[in-house]
Structures are given as structure tokens and as C-alpha cells.
Design a protein around this motif. Structure first.
Motif, mmCIF file in Angstrom:
data_model
loop_
_atom_site.group_PDB
_atom_site.id
_atom_site.type_symbol
_atom_site.label_atom_id
_atom_site.label_comp_id
_atom_site.label_asym_id
_atom_site.label_seq_id
_atom_site.Cartn_x
_atom_site.Cartn_y
_atom_site.Cartn_z
ATOM 1 N N LEU A 1 23.579 -61.290 40.422
ATOM 2 C CA LEU A 1 24.538 -61.988 41.268
ATOM 3 C C LEU A 1 25.676 -62.605 40.453
ATOM 4 O O LEU A 1 26.849 -62.562 40.865
ATOM 5 N N LEU A 2 25.358 -63.151 39.270
ATOM 6 C CA LEU A 2 26.402 -63.778 38.461
ATOM 7 C C LEU A 2 27.413 -62.748 37.972
ATOM 8 O O LEU A 2 28.628 -63.013 37.966
ATOM 9 N N LEU B 1 16.198 -53.822 33.148
ATOM 10 C CA LEU B 1 15.590 -53.499 34.433
ATOM 11 C C LEU B 1 16.495 -53.915 35.595
ATOM 12 O O LEU B 1 16.603 -53.201 36.592
ATOM 13 N N LYS B 2 17.165 -55.042 35.475
ATOM 14 C CA LYS B 2 18.015 -55.495 36.584
ATOM 15 C C LYS B 2 19.308 -54.691 36.656
ATOM 16 O O LYS B 2 20.040 -54.768 37.648
ATOM 17 N N ASP B 3 19.598 -53.895 35.615
ATOM 18 C CA ASP B 3 20.825 -53.105 35.632
ATOM 19 C C ASP B 3 20.842 -52.069 36.744
ATOM 20 O O ASP B 3 21.911 -51.638 37.178
ATOM 21 N N PHE B 4 19.669 -51.651 37.194
ATOM 22 C CA PHE B 4 19.608 -50.687 38.299
ATOM 23 C C PHE B 4 20.372 -51.226 39.508
ATOM 24 O O PHE B 4 21.161 -50.520 40.142
ATOM 25 N N PHE B 5 20.163 -52.488 39.804
ATOM 26 C CA PHE B 5 20.830 -53.113 40.946
ATOM 27 C C PHE B 5 22.288 -53.435 40.615
ATOM 28 O O PHE B 5 23.171 -53.301 41.456
ATOM 29 N N TYR C 1 15.158 -64.464 36.588
ATOM 30 C CA TYR C 1 16.299 -64.181 35.713
ATOM 31 C C TYR C 1 17.077 -62.965 36.197
ATOM 32 O O TYR C 1 18.318 -62.982 36.261
ATOM 33 N N MET C 2 16.367 -61.895 36.547
ATOM 34 C CA MET C 2 17.055 -60.670 36.946
ATOM 35 C C MET C 2 17.902 -60.876 38.200
ATOM 36 O O MET C 2 19.039 -60.400 38.295
#
Length: 346
Positions: free
Chosen positions: A54-55, A302-306, A48-49
Motif C-alpha cells: 500500500l505504501l 513475496l509481496k511483490d506479486f501484488f 509488513y507485506m
């Protein structure tokens, strides 16, 4: 195929559960002793992350870099591509829409019983609001602040889980969420590009996201449908609504007259946006049903870092500000604490 161990993609939550306290080998083994998350659950969260990061980048490129004026048209294209792909895969019997062997003939009109389609209507309506608000919220706010404001979704999700499922959380979980929200307010305290309308739309997106995730957790597990089946029902119910909305707003005409419509770069961005939207919708169902609505929200943090790092480089955003960096750091720390508590079964 759609059955047994040869499925191309995980079909349902049941395939990832079954190790209540000790049994299951392989994919169902806990990450650590006493873990509350299986390896399959971790794969769902990571998938999911990756799709989400990417989206956001491709949607931002279409709406900001190319200045495409019709967010609803992108939403419609994503739904059409997703529903069309599901139809082909189901017709070829590569996938199934149910957790068990399909009880509906392959030539049935909806591929799922009509009563189940009606039962999932609240989920589909929540999905429609979530899609429209999320797409529009990307436009008016720079990527770093978008991710910062979206991080407050966890509060709304906890609230919806409590009211819909009477789900209560332990003090460490509540503390990690409080740290995330505190960090979000610190990070946004000196946003020089403040846009009241953009901020308001992001918070509307947060509320619709929380409702959607909580509804998945409530309806998804009782409908008998797997992730593909739930996505199919969403497309059947929401597709005509989005088409009607884009028509009455004149968005279809604007899209046809868009100067970059036949640009290979713009078309590539739209293609990847549609592909990633399909994968993202699947991983949202997979992660939420396998883990929980709150875990899904925390994965978003958590994926917000990227997302912040890549968005800052590609699209610009906030000038360097120590207060913003501190706030972002607190948010990531809170997300990390939640992940630790989840893995350790606390």
C-alpha cells in the motif's frame, strides 16, 4: 496498555519468542511441526507485506501521478507524523519504548536514556539513508521494474548478515536466493524503459536497505528497546537531518508552491502515505527482530506479486513481454522456496 497481555500492538521480539523446541502455547506455537517460524512471526511478516504494498502505491501516486517534485518532503512528513504519534502514545502511557517496565520517568527529555540513544545512532543513520534512497528510487522506474530490481536486495542482505553477524545459510536458502536474482535479470533483460539513473538509485536503495535490516538485527536486540522505542530514536536523530536537507535543497519552497498542495486528493494521498509509513516502520522492526533480516527481505519479494499487479493496472509500466513474465515467475518461485524452507525449519 503498554504492559502485560493487554498491549494494543506487539511490543518486542521477546513477546514472540520463548518456544525453543517445545514449550509455548498459543501464539508461540509453530506453524508446522519442526517450524522455524512462529505464528506471531507469520503475522509480523504478513503485516509488513500488506503495509509495504500500500505504501508503494501511495508514494508512487504522489511522485508520479501528481508529479510532486520533493521526495524528501514526503520523507520529512512521514518522520514528523511518526514521531508525533509516538510522543502522544508514550505520553498517554498507551505504549512503552522498552522491552521491560520503563526505567525512565515519563517526563524525561528523550523518554529513553541518552546512552541508549547514542547506541542506536548507527541504526538511525542507516535508516536515514534507507528512507532517502528508497523514496527517490520509486520515482524513476516503473512499478513492475522497481519491484524486479528491488528483489536483488536479498543478496546484499545475506552479505551484510555474514559480515555483521557471521550468519551463514544452508544450500536450499542460497539456491532460492540465486533463483530470485536470476529471475530479476531475466525480467529486466528487455526493459524498453531503461533508465540508467533510475536503475542506479534502486541499487543504492538495495544496499542501504540491506545495511538497515542487518543493523536492526544487530542493534535492535541488544538495545533493550522495543519496536516503538527504535522508531522513536530514529525520529529524534533523523528528523533534524532531513529538515536541514530539504531546506538547503529548496524543497520546502517547492512544496509550498506545488499547484496541487491544497487538492483534497493529493492531501489524502499524503495522509495515507504518512500513516502507512508509520505502520511499515513498525512492522519492519517487528518482523526483522522476530524472524531475521533475510526473512524481512524475502517478505519484500513475496509481496511483490501484488505490487506488480496493482502497479501495472494503476500506473502502467512494461508492455507485455514473455521474457519479463518468465523472470517474474522465477523470482516468485525462489521466494516461495525460501518461505517453504523457513517454515519447515530448513
Amino acid at each position: 496498555m503498554a504492559k502485560g497481555g493487554g498491549a494494543l500492538l506487539p511490543m518486542s521480539a521477546e513477546a514472540g519468542k520463548g518456544n525453543g523446541g517445545g514449550g509455548g502455547g498459543g501464539d508461540d506455537a509453530a506453524l508446522f511441526k519442526g517450524s522455524a517460524m512462529t505464528r506471531r512471526g507469520a503475522v509480523a511478516a504478513l503485516s509488513y507485506m500488506a503495509c509495504s504494498v500500500l505504501l508503494v502505491m501511495f508514494n508512487k501516486a504522489a511522485l508520479s501521478s501528481y508529479n510532486f517534485p520533493c521526495a524528501n518532503v514526503i520523507t520529512l512528513l512521514q518522520m514528523v507524523c511518526s514521531t508525533g504519534l509516538l510522543y502522544v502514545l508514550r505520553r498517554l502511557k498507551i505504549i512503552s519504548f522498552t522491552n521491560s517496565e520503563p526505567s525512565v520517568p515519563s517526563d524525561a527529555l528523550f523518554f529513553v536514556p541518552f546512552r541508549i540513544l547514542l547506541r542506536t545512532t548507527p541504526l538511525s543513520l542507516a535508516y536515514l539513508l534507507y528512507m532517502l534512497a528508497s523514496m527517490e528510487s520509486v520515482r524513476g522506474v516503473n512499478v513492475p521494474m522497481y519491484t524486479t530490481l528491488r528483489r536483488t536486495t536479498v543478496v546484499f542482505t545475506m552479505t551484510m548478515e555474514y559480515f555483521l553477524a557471521k550468519q551463514k545459510h544452508t544450500p536450499p536458502i542460497i539456491g532460492s536466493v540465486a533463483l530470485i536474482v536470476f529471475g530479476a535479470f531475466i525480467a529486466g533483460a528487455r526493459d524498453l524503459s531503461f533508465d540508467a539513473r533510475g536503475y542506479a538509485i534502486v541499487f543504492v536503495a538495495n544496499i542501504t536497505t540491506a545495511v538497515y535490516l542487518a543493523t536492526i538485527n544487530r542493534i535492535g536486540k541488544s538495545s533493550g528497546l522495543n519496536s516503538f522505542g527504535l522508531m522513536w530514536c530514529n525520529g529524534l536523530v533523523c528528523g533534524p537531518s532531513v529538515l536541514f536537507l530539504t531546506y538547503i535543497q529548496g524543497d520546502l519552497k517547492k512544496a509550498i508552491e506545488f499547484p496541487y498542495l491544497y487538492s483534497p486528493g493529493f492531501q489524502a494521498v499524503l495522509l495515507f502515505s504518512c500513516m502507512l509509513a508509520f505502520l511499515l516502520n513498525y512492522t519492519i522492526f517487528w518482523n526483522t527482530i522476530l524472524n531475521s533480516a533475510l526473512t524481512q527481505s524475502m517478505c519484500g519479494n513475496l509481496k511483490d506479486f501484488f505490487t506488480v499487479g496493482i502497479g501495472w493496472v494503476l500506473f502502467g509500466g512494461l508492455p507485455f513481454d514473455l521474457l519479463n513474465v518468465i523472470g517474474q515467475g522465477l523470482g516468485f518461485l525462489g521466494s516461495g522456496l525460501y518461505a517453504y524452507c523457513k517454515i519447515k525449519g530448513k
